[in-house]
Design an enzyme around this catalytic site. Structure first.
Site, PDB file in Angstrom:
ATOM      1  N   TRP A 168      11.473  -3.141   2.930  1.00  6.55           N
ATOM      2  CA  TRP A 168      10.730  -3.495   4.143  1.00  6.55           C
ATOM      3  C   TRP A 168      11.013  -2.491   5.280  1.00  6.55           C
ATOM      4  O   TRP A 168      11.427  -2.860   6.377  1.00  6.55           O
ATOM      5  CB  TRP A 168      11.085  -4.917   4.590  1.00  6.55           C
ATOM      6  CG  TRP A 168      10.704  -6.007   3.641  1.00  6.55           C
ATOM      7  CD1 TRP A 168      10.502  -5.903   2.289  1.00  6.55           C
ATOM      8  CD2 TRP A 168      10.507  -7.385   3.973  1.00  6.55           C
ATOM      9  NE1 TRP A 168      10.187  -7.136   1.768  1.00  6.55           N
ATOM     10  CE2 TRP A 168      10.184  -8.059   2.764  1.00  6.55           C
ATOM     11  CE3 TRP A 168      10.572  -8.124   5.161  1.00  6.55           C
ATOM     12  CZ2 TRP A 168       9.931  -9.432   2.720  1.00  6.55           C
ATOM     13  CZ3 TRP A 168      10.324  -9.501   5.114  1.00  6.55           C
ATOM     14  CH2 TRP A 168      10.004 -10.129   3.912  1.00  6.55           C
ATOM     15  N   THR A 192      13.897   0.933  -4.350  1.00  8.07           N
ATOM     16  CA  THR A 192      13.251  -0.203  -3.687  1.00  8.07           C
ATOM     17  C   THR A 192      13.679  -1.570  -4.224  1.00  8.07           C
ATOM     18  O   THR A 192      14.074  -1.687  -5.395  1.00  8.07           O
ATOM     19  CB  THR A 192      11.718  -0.063  -3.849  1.00  8.07           C
ATOM     20  OG1 THR A 192      11.075  -1.230  -3.333  1.00  8.07           O
ATOM     21  CG2 THR A 192      11.326   0.077  -5.315  1.00  8.07           C
ATOM     22  N   ASP A 193      13.537  -2.574  -3.363  1.00  9.08           N
ATOM     23  CA  ASP A 193      13.745  -3.971  -3.785  1.00  9.08           C
ATOM     24  C   ASP A 193      12.666  -4.410  -4.781  1.00  9.08           C
ATOM     25  O   ASP A 193      12.849  -5.389  -5.499  1.00  9.08           O
ATOM     26  CB  ASP A 193      13.736  -4.901  -2.563  1.00  9.08           C
ATOM     27  CG  ASP A 193      12.462  -4.780  -1.727  1.00  9.08           C
ATOM     28  OD1 ASP A 193      11.845  -3.692  -1.713  1.00  9.08           O
ATOM     29  OD2 ASP A 193      12.067  -5.780  -1.087  1.00  9.08           O
ATOM     30  N   THR A 249       4.183   5.626  -1.888  1.00  8.69           N
ATOM     31  CA  THR A 249       4.573   4.318  -1.351  1.00  8.69           C
ATOM     32  C   THR A 249       3.396   3.352  -1.138  1.00  8.69           C
ATOM     33  O   THR A 249       3.590   2.281  -0.570  1.00  8.69           O
ATOM     34  CB  THR A 249       5.317   4.489  -0.007  1.00  8.69           C
ATOM     35  OG1 THR A 249       4.500   5.259   0.876  1.00  8.69           O
ATOM     36  CG2 THR A 249       6.651   5.172  -0.192  1.00  8.69           C
ATOM     37  N   GLY A 264       8.031  11.691   5.925  1.00  7.44           N
ATOM     38  CA  GLY A 264       7.891  10.228   5.884  1.00  7.44           C
ATOM     39  C   GLY A 264       8.808   9.538   6.883  1.00  7.44           C
ATOM     40  O   GLY A 264       9.535  10.194   7.637  1.00  7.44           O
ATOM     41  N   ASP A 289       6.451  20.486  -2.468  1.00 10.68           N
ATOM     42  CA  ASP A 289       5.878  19.384  -3.246  1.00 10.68           C
ATOM     43  C   ASP A 289       6.886  19.039  -4.349  1.00 10.68           C
ATOM     44  O   ASP A 289       7.215  19.899  -5.175  1.00 10.68           O
ATOM     45  CB  ASP A 289       4.541  19.852  -3.848  1.00 10.68           C
ATOM     46  CG  ASP A 289       3.845  18.748  -4.621  1.00 10.68           C
ATOM     47  OD1 ASP A 289       4.536  17.886  -5.213  1.00 10.68           O
ATOM     48  OD2 ASP A 289       2.603  18.738  -4.649  1.00 10.68           O
ATOM     49  N   ALA A 329       8.069   9.891  -1.722  1.00 15.25           N
ATOM     50  CA  ALA A 329       7.670   8.885  -2.706  1.00 15.25           C
ATOM     51  C   ALA A 329       6.194   8.589  -2.569  1.00 15.25           C
ATOM     52  O   ALA A 329       5.582   8.882  -1.539  1.00 15.25           O
ATOM     53  CB  ALA A 329       8.468   7.588  -2.494  1.00 15.25           C
ATOM     54  N   TYR A 340       3.991   0.178  -8.714  1.00 13.67           N
ATOM     55  CA  TYR A 340       4.905   0.903  -7.816  1.00 13.67           C
ATOM     56  C   TYR A 340       6.357   0.650  -8.239  1.00 13.67           C
ATOM     57  O   TYR A 340       7.138   1.597  -8.414  1.00 13.67           O
ATOM     58  CB  TYR A 340       4.663   0.437  -6.374  1.00 13.67           C
ATOM     59  CG  TYR A 340       5.738   0.843  -5.392  1.00 13.67           C
ATOM     60  CD1 TYR A 340       5.833   2.153  -4.932  1.00 13.67           C
ATOM     61  CD2 TYR A 340       6.663  -0.093  -4.912  1.00 13.67           C
ATOM     62  CE1 TYR A 340       6.830   2.523  -4.021  1.00 13.67           C
ATOM     63  CE2 TYR A 340       7.653   0.263  -4.006  1.00 13.67           C
ATOM     64  CZ  TYR A 340       7.726   1.574  -3.569  1.00 13.67           C
ATOM     65  OH  TYR A 340       8.712   1.935  -2.677  1.00 13.67           O
TER      66      TYR A 340
HETATM   67  N1  LIG Z   1       8.227   1.809   3.044  1.00 12.58           N
HETATM   68  C1  LIG Z   1       8.896   0.773   2.556  1.00 12.58           C
HETATM   69  O1  LIG Z   1       8.723  -0.374   2.985  1.00 12.58           O
HETATM   70  C2  LIG Z   1       9.929   0.978   1.482  1.00 12.58           C
HETATM   71  C3  LIG Z   1      10.577  -0.152   0.936  1.00 12.58           C
HETATM   72  C4  LIG Z   1      11.549   0.051  -0.053  1.00 12.58           C
HETATM   73  C5  LIG Z   1      11.862   1.325  -0.476  1.00 12.58           C
HETATM   74  N2  LIG Z   1      11.209   2.383   0.071  1.00 12.58           N
HETATM   75  C6  LIG Z   1      11.554   3.726  -0.430  1.00 12.58           C
HETATM   76  O2  LIG Z   1      12.103   4.455   0.658  1.00 12.58           O
HETATM   77  C7  LIG Z   1      11.797   5.847   0.500  1.00 12.58           C
HETATM   78  C8  LIG Z   1      11.195   6.384   1.781  1.00 12.58           C
HETATM   79  O3  LIG Z   1      10.007   5.648   2.052  1.00 12.58           O
HETATM   80  P1  LIG Z   1       9.217   5.799   3.431  1.00 12.58           P
HETATM   81  O4  LIG Z   1       8.980   4.423   3.927  1.00 12.58           O
HETATM   82  O5  LIG Z   1       9.868   6.806   4.292  1.00 12.58           O
HETATM   83  O6  LIG Z   1       7.845   6.352   2.841  1.00 12.58           O
HETATM   84  P2  LIG Z   1       6.647   7.125   3.580  1.00 12.58           P
HETATM   85  O7  LIG Z   1       6.750   6.950   5.049  1.00 12.58           O
HETATM   86  O8  LIG Z   1       5.421   6.728   2.853  1.00 12.58           O
HETATM   87  O9  LIG Z   1       7.007   8.640   3.251  1.00 12.58           O
HETATM   88  C9  LIG Z   1       6.906   9.173   1.987  1.00 12.58           C
HETATM   89  C10 LIG Z   1       6.711  10.654   2.172  1.00 12.58           C
HETATM   90  O10 LIG Z   1       6.687  11.267   0.882  1.00 12.58           O
HETATM   91  C11 LIG Z   1       5.705  12.274   0.949  1.00 12.58           C
HETATM   92  N3  LIG Z   1       5.272  12.672  -0.384  1.00 12.58           N
HETATM   93  C12 LIG Z   1       4.438  12.019  -1.224  1.00 12.58           C
HETATM   94  N4  LIG Z   1       4.262  12.739  -2.339  1.00 12.58           N
HETATM   95  C13 LIG Z   1       4.972  13.880  -2.187  1.00 12.58           C
HETATM   96  C14 LIG Z   1       5.167  15.022  -2.985  1.00 12.58           C
HETATM   97  N5  LIG Z   1       4.588  15.153  -4.170  1.00 12.58           N
HETATM   98  N6  LIG Z   1       5.989  16.004  -2.519  1.00 12.58           N
HETATM   99  C15 LIG Z   1       6.585  15.889  -1.327  1.00 12.58           C
HETATM  100  N7  LIG Z   1       6.429  14.835  -0.506  1.00 12.58           N
HETATM  101  C16 LIG Z   1       5.631  13.837  -0.940  1.00 12.58           C
HETATM  102  C17 LIG Z   1       4.587  11.667   1.753  1.00 12.58           C
HETATM  103  O11 LIG Z   1       3.720  12.673   2.217  1.00 12.58           O
HETATM  104  P3  LIG Z   1       2.168  12.310   2.497  1.00 12.58           P
HETATM  105  O12 LIG Z   1       2.201  11.314   3.607  1.00 12.58           O
HETATM  106  O13 LIG Z   1       1.584  13.618   2.848  1.00 12.58           O
HETATM  107  O14 LIG Z   1       1.651  11.716   1.217  1.00 12.58           O
HETATM  108  C18 LIG Z   1       5.397  11.007   2.876  1.00 12.58           C
HETATM  109  O15 LIG Z   1       5.631  11.906   3.928  1.00 12.58           O
HETATM  110  C19 LIG Z   1      10.882   5.938  -0.731  1.00 12.58           C
HETATM  111  O16 LIG Z   1      11.651   6.256  -1.837  1.00 12.58           O
HETATM  112  C20 LIG Z   1      10.347   4.530  -0.890  1.00 12.58           C
HETATM  113  O17 LIG Z   1       9.993   4.248  -2.225  1.00 12.58           O
HETATM  114  C21 LIG Z   1      10.255   2.252   1.036  1.00 12.58           C
END
Ligand SMILES: NC(=O)c1ccc[n+]([C@@H]2O[C@H](COP(=O)([O-])OP(=O)(O)OC[C@H]3O[C@@H](n4cnc5c(N)ncnc54)[C@H](OP(=O)(O)O)[C@@H]3O)[C@@H](O)[C@H]2O)c1
Length: 290
Positions: A150, A101-102, A62, A12, A38, A60, A125
């Site tokens: 964000w 997350t926020d 997401t 991710g 996984d 996560a 979520y």
């Molecule tokens: N994105 C935002 O704006 C945001 C905001 C606030 C907080 N966060 C938090 O920040 C963290 C990182 O988010 P990010 O933006 O980097 O998210 P992301 O780009 O969506 O990456 C999440 C990764 O988790 C992988 N994943 C999903 N299910 C899985 C599983 N069962 N086992 C192993 N890997 C798995 C996904 O793989 P696949 O792509 O193959 O599904 C993806 O590579 C998360 O905890 C998220 O909740 C994100």
């Protein structure tokens, strides 16, 4: 020999940057993407964390809107899996950092949210992430929960890349101007995590718990979009209200996080998202011209 940093969810935005920044700092790293480990599979997690000095979960579910209809998957990945990882880490005395997350916050208190403010997630979520936080706290006292917001990067699915894609083909973009938050570059999160790990790896460290970290200053999606297109041939940007752009999942109108605690405890200051954005846009331009 220094024990490796184990990264789960390394495919991710944050996971990729964390693996990259850790490698740049010459740290021993074992990074696992979804196919390699996984996080919902106990056996795979147990194998991945074996021998780790620190474990970070960047995996996560997401897809905020899709989660409204895929509750089971959201809870399995965001609630049950983090508790599982935290428990396995606890059994092997490995400290664990989890990202949240926020969107755990709901109706605004009229000021940035502090770590100990009451949570009240407005969507599935956020509820699943809140349950994940609770599971981590219960399973391993040696945890750090980092709430961010964000998130954007030059790769992956995020607002910056969506704006660039839409802006290339449309004359006008309508962007929500009444939701407030802090855009945060994945690289800045990665660097903050590495600094937290360094401090938390010292034998006398005791400040386990929850921390907030986002870019500053607080802004709106509309103003963030304006900064993305600044100085370029832009589509016309129109500021709209949340009510003009209905989505399956409700979003908090004000999810600005108070990030003073992480600065006090770890000396980590809030990065200026405008500076980080310039770097990300440059990387996007290189990617697009490649
Ligand atoms: N994105 C935002 O704006 C945001 C905001 C606030 C907080 N966060 C938090 O920040 C963290 C990182 O988010 P990010 O933006 O980097 O998210 P992301 O780009 O969506 O990456 C999440 C990764 O988790 C992988 N994943 C999903 N299910 C899985 C599983 N069962 N086992 C192993 N890997 C798995 C996904 O793989 P696949 O792509 O193959 O599904 C993806 O590579 C998360 O905890 C998220 O909740 C994100």
């Amino acid at each position: 020999m220094e024990k490796p940093l184990v990264i789960l969810g390394a495919g991710g935005q944050v996971g990729r940057q964390l693996a990259h920044q850790a490698a740049l700092q010459d740290r021993p790293v074992h990074a696992f993407n979804r196919t390699e480990a996984d996080i919902t599979a106990a056996e795979a997690v147990a194998q991945a964390i074996d021998g780790a000095g620190f474990v970070v979960n960047c995996a996560a579910y997401t897809a905020v809107d899709k989660a409204e209809t895929e509750q089971e998957a959201a809870y399995r990945i965001n609630a049950e899996a983090p508790a599982l990882i935290a428990g396995l880490c606890g059994e092997h005395d490995i400290p664990f950092l989890h990202i949240s997350t926020d969107y755990v916050f709901g109706q605004s208190l009229g000021r940035p949210w502090r770590e100990d403010d009451p949570v009240d997630p407005p969507n599935v979520y956020g509820l699943s992430k809140q349950a994940g936080e609770a599971g981590v706290r219960a399973a391993n006292p040696r945890h750090l929960i980092l709430r961010t917001a964000w998130v954007y990067d030059s790769e992956g699915s995020n607002f910056v890349r969506t704006m660039l894609r839409l802006g290339a083909t449309r004359d006008e973009l309508r962007v929500v101007g009444d939701q407030h938050g802090g855009p945060t570059a994945a690289e800045d999160i990665a660097l903050a995590i590495l600094a937290m790990i360094d401090a938390a790896s010292k034998p006398d460290f005791s400040q386990w718990g929850t921390y907030h970290f986002t870019g500053a200053p607080a802004t709106t999606w509309y103003d963030f979009a304006a900064a993305i297109f600044e100085g370029h041939a832009t589509p016309k940007l129109t500021r709209i209200a949340t009510s003009d752009y209905p989505t399956p999942a409700a979003r908090p109108a004000y999810s600005v996080l108070d990030c003073r605690k992480i600065e006090t405890v770890f000396g980590i200051a809030q990065p200026d998202w405008r500076v980080s954005l310039a770097k990300v846009l440059e990387a996007c331009a290189i990617d697009r011209s490649a």
